[in-house]
Design a protein around this motif. Structure first.
Motif, PDB file in Angstrom:
ATOM      1  N   GLU A  24      54.392  55.887  59.967  1.00  0.00           N
ATOM      2  CA  GLU A  24      53.907  55.459  61.273  1.00  0.00           C
ATOM      3  C   GLU A  24      52.542  54.774  61.211  1.00  0.00           C
ATOM      4  N   LYS A  25      51.823  54.928  60.090  1.00  0.00           N
ATOM      5  CA  LYS A  25      50.508  54.312  59.941  1.00  0.00           C
ATOM      6  C   LYS A  25      50.589  52.858  59.500  1.00  0.00           C
ATOM      7  N   PHE A  26      51.770  52.454  58.988  1.00  0.00           N
ATOM      8  CA  PHE A  26      51.926  51.097  58.479  1.00  0.00           C
ATOM      9  C   PHE A  26      52.516  50.191  59.551  1.00  0.00           C
ATOM     10  N   ALA A  27      52.335  48.869  59.337  1.00  0.00           N
ATOM     11  CA  ALA A  27      52.931  47.895  60.246  1.00  0.00           C
ATOM     12  C   ALA A  27      54.445  47.981  60.173  1.00  0.00           C
ATOM     13  N   LEU A  28      55.097  47.664  61.264  1.00  0.00           N
ATOM     14  CA  LEU A  28      56.554  47.693  61.294  1.00  0.00           C
ATOM     15  C   LEU A  28      57.121  46.566  60.436  1.00  0.00           C
ATOM     16  N   PRO A  29      58.323  46.737  59.908  1.00  0.00           N
ATOM     17  CA  PRO A  29      58.936  45.665  59.106  1.00  0.00           C
ATOM     18  C   PRO A  29      59.192  44.436  59.966  1.00  0.00           C
ATOM     19  N   THR A  30      59.199  43.279  59.327  1.00  0.00           N
ATOM     20  CA  THR A  30      59.404  42.033  60.066  1.00  0.00           C
ATOM     21  C   THR A  30      60.794  41.942  60.674  1.00  0.00           C
ATOM     22  N   ASP A  31      61.737  42.721  60.158  1.00  0.00           N
ATOM     23  CA  ASP A  31      63.108  42.685  60.670  1.00  0.00           C
ATOM     24  C   ASP A  31      63.413  43.908  61.539  1.00  0.00           C
ATOM     25  N   ILE A  32      62.414  44.380  62.275  1.00  0.00           N
ATOM     26  CA  ILE A  32      62.605  45.556  63.108  1.00  0.00           C
ATOM     27  C   ILE A  32      63.720  45.344  64.124  1.00  0.00           C
ATOM     28  N   PHE A  33      63.926  44.097  64.566  1.00  0.00           N
ATOM     29  CA  PHE A  33      64.998  43.826  65.526  1.00  0.00           C
ATOM     30  C   PHE A  33      66.362  44.118  64.922  1.00  0.00           C
ATOM     31  N   GLU A  34      66.510  43.859  63.618  1.00  0.00           N
ATOM     32  CA  GLU A  34      67.775  44.166  62.953  1.00  0.00           C
ATOM     33  C   GLU A  34      68.026  45.676  62.933  1.00  0.00           C
ATOM     34  N   VAL A  35      66.959  46.449  62.742  1.00  0.00           N
ATOM     35  CA  VAL A  35      67.095  47.915  62.778  1.00  0.00           C
ATOM     36  C   VAL A  35      67.519  48.355  64.181  1.00  0.00           C
ATOM     37  N   ALA A  49      74.754  45.391  56.658  1.00  0.00           N
ATOM     38  CA  ALA A  49      73.844  46.397  56.111  1.00  0.00           C
ATOM     39  C   ALA A  49      74.591  47.362  55.200  1.00  0.00           C
ATOM     40  N   SER A  50      75.829  47.671  55.545  1.00  0.00           N
ATOM     41  CA  SER A  50      76.639  48.561  54.705  1.00  0.00           C
ATOM     42  C   SER A  50      76.930  47.917  53.356  1.00  0.00           C
ATOM     43  N   GLN A  51      77.227  46.628  53.357  1.00  0.00           N
ATOM     44  CA  GLN A  51      77.481  45.918  52.100  1.00  0.00           C
ATOM     45  C   GLN A  51      76.228  45.840  51.241  1.00  0.00           C
ATOM     46  N   ALA A  52      75.071  45.688  51.898  1.00  0.00           N
ATOM     47  CA  ALA A  52      73.824  45.540  51.148  1.00  0.00           C
ATOM     48  C   ALA A  52      73.322  46.866  50.590  1.00  0.00           C
ATOM     49  N   THR A  53      73.570  47.965  51.295  1.00  0.00           N
ATOM     50  CA  THR A  53      73.028  49.266  50.882  1.00  0.00           C
ATOM     51  C   THR A  53      74.058  50.172  50.227  1.00  0.00           C
ATOM     52  N   GLY A  54      75.347  49.871  50.432  1.00  0.00           N
ATOM     53  CA  GLY A  54      76.387  50.741  49.907  1.00  0.00           C
ATOM     54  C   GLY A  54      76.567  52.026  50.705  1.00  0.00           C
ATOM     55  N   ARG A  55      75.996  52.085  51.905  1.00  0.00           N
ATOM     56  CA  ARG A  55      76.113  53.268  52.753  1.00  0.00           C
ATOM     57  C   ARG A  55      77.038  52.974  53.925  1.00  0.00           C
ATOM     58  N   PRO A  56      77.798  53.970  54.403  1.00  0.00           N
ATOM     59  CA  PRO A  56      78.707  53.752  55.533  1.00  0.00           C
ATOM     60  C   PRO A  56      77.942  53.378  56.798  1.00  0.00           C
ATOM     61  N   PRO A  57      78.563  52.594  57.683  1.00  0.00           N
ATOM     62  CA  PRO A  57      77.897  52.206  58.934  1.00  0.00           C
ATOM     63  C   PRO A  57      77.419  53.401  59.762  1.00  0.00           C
ATOM     64  N   ALA A  58      78.190  54.483  59.792  1.00  0.00           N
ATOM     65  CA  ALA A  58      77.789  55.650  60.585  1.00  0.00           C
ATOM     66  C   ALA A  58      76.482  56.236  60.068  1.00  0.00           C
ATOM     67  N   VAL A  59      76.313  56.254  58.748  1.00  0.00           N
ATOM     68  CA  VAL A  59      75.070  56.766  58.158  1.00  0.00           C
ATOM     69  C   VAL A  59      73.907  55.848  58.500  1.00  0.00           C
ATOM     70  N   LEU A  60      74.153  54.544  58.462  1.00  0.00           N
ATOM     71  CA  LEU A  60      73.104  53.579  58.771  1.00  0.00           C
ATOM     72  C   LEU A  60      72.673  53.675  60.239  1.00  0.00           C
ATOM     73  N   ILE A  61      73.624  53.864  61.128  1.00  0.00           N
ATOM     74  CA  ILE A  61      73.300  53.979  62.550  1.00  0.00           C
ATOM     75  C   ILE A  61      72.421  55.195  62.805  1.00  0.00           C
ATOM     76  N   GLU A  62      72.784  56.335  62.232  1.00  0.00           N
ATOM     77  CA  GLU A  62      71.983  57.547  62.413  1.00  0.00           C
ATOM     78  C   GLU A  62      70.592  57.386  61.811  1.00  0.00           C
ATOM     79  N   ALA A  63      70.508  56.746  60.648  1.00  0.00           N
ATOM     80  CA  ALA A  63      69.211  56.540  60.005  1.00  0.00           C
ATOM     81  C   ALA A  63      68.338  55.600  60.841  1.00  0.00           C
ATOM     82  N   ALA A  64      68.936  54.535  61.375  1.00  0.00           N
ATOM     83  CA  ALA A  64      68.179  53.578  62.191  1.00  0.00           C
ATOM     84  C   ALA A  64      67.663  54.255  63.461  1.00  0.00           C
TER      85      ALA A  64
END
Length: 207
Positions: A24-35, A49-64
């Motif tokens: 929380e102390k750092f600047a937000l990523p430039t692609d925050i809108f994608e998150v 994002a699933s193809q790039a990270t190898g993680r299921p979409p459901a996991v990515l949604i919860e993480a985001a």
């Protein structure tokens, strides 16, 4: 994909929630809108994002969603941080971010407790929208790197669940009511005088 860096931060935070105080102390990523779009469950973004990270979409949604809760929606975040806005953001960009967050948080689509954030996002949009007209009031915690592209439109254009302010009843001015009261008083006095004259005449005839 422009959202890899942001979603990777979200995955790191999901694996180690204790990192929240450091992130929380750092600047937000430039692609925050994608998150935000991943948190809203946008199918095409989640699939990339699933193809790039190898993680299921459901996991990515919860993480985001967890990432946005900890970094954007924390209690001490100001209106610009809540919406994840860059310096000098336009009204249209603020609107895009607000709509995208409400795609996730809108009470009509989110029955979970985190829908309580919807009102806070809406209030942040109102504050930022008012400040944009006066650039001296604008501030942000987000740094945008060179070559960043404007995000695509996200979210519904209408929010019927927002109540419109009720119109106030007009109060009749005092200067309009006073002549009416005076006319009523004069009429009563004239009637009383007429009755007194009739009684006096009748009494004189009897005498």
């Amino acid at each position: 994909m422009s959202g890899v860096r942001g979603i990777n931060l979200a995955l790191d935070l999901a694996r180690m929630p204790a990192l929240a105080h450091a992130i929380e102390k750092f600047a937000l990523p430039t692609d925050i809108f994608e998150v935000m779009r991943i948190a809203a469950g946008a199918p095409e973004v989640c699939q990339l994002a699933s193809q790039a990270t190898g993680r299921p979409p459901a996991v990515l949604i919860e993480a985001a969603r967890f990432y946005l809760q900890q970094v954007l929606l924390r209690p001490d975040a100001d209106a610009y941080r809540v919406l994840g806005l860059p310096p000098g953001a336009s009204r249209e960009l603020a609107r895009r971010h607000m709509r995208c967050l409400l795609q996730w948080l809108h009470p009509d689509v989110n029955r979970d407790w985190d829908s309580a954030y919807a009102e806070r996002v809406l209030n942040a949009w109102r504050e930022v929208s008012a400040n944009i007209s006066d650039p001296s009031n604008s501030r942000s915690h987000v740094s945008i790197g060179p070559g960043s592209k404007a995000p695509l439109e996200c979210g519904p254009r209408r929010m019927p669940w927002i109540k419109k302010p009720q119109k106030k009843m007009k109060i009749q001015p005092q200067h309009v009511l006073m002549p009416v009261a005076k006319r009523v008083g004069i009429g009563v006095a004239a009637a009383a005088l007429l009755v007194a004259v009739v009684i006096a005449v009748y009494a004189a005839q009897l005498g």
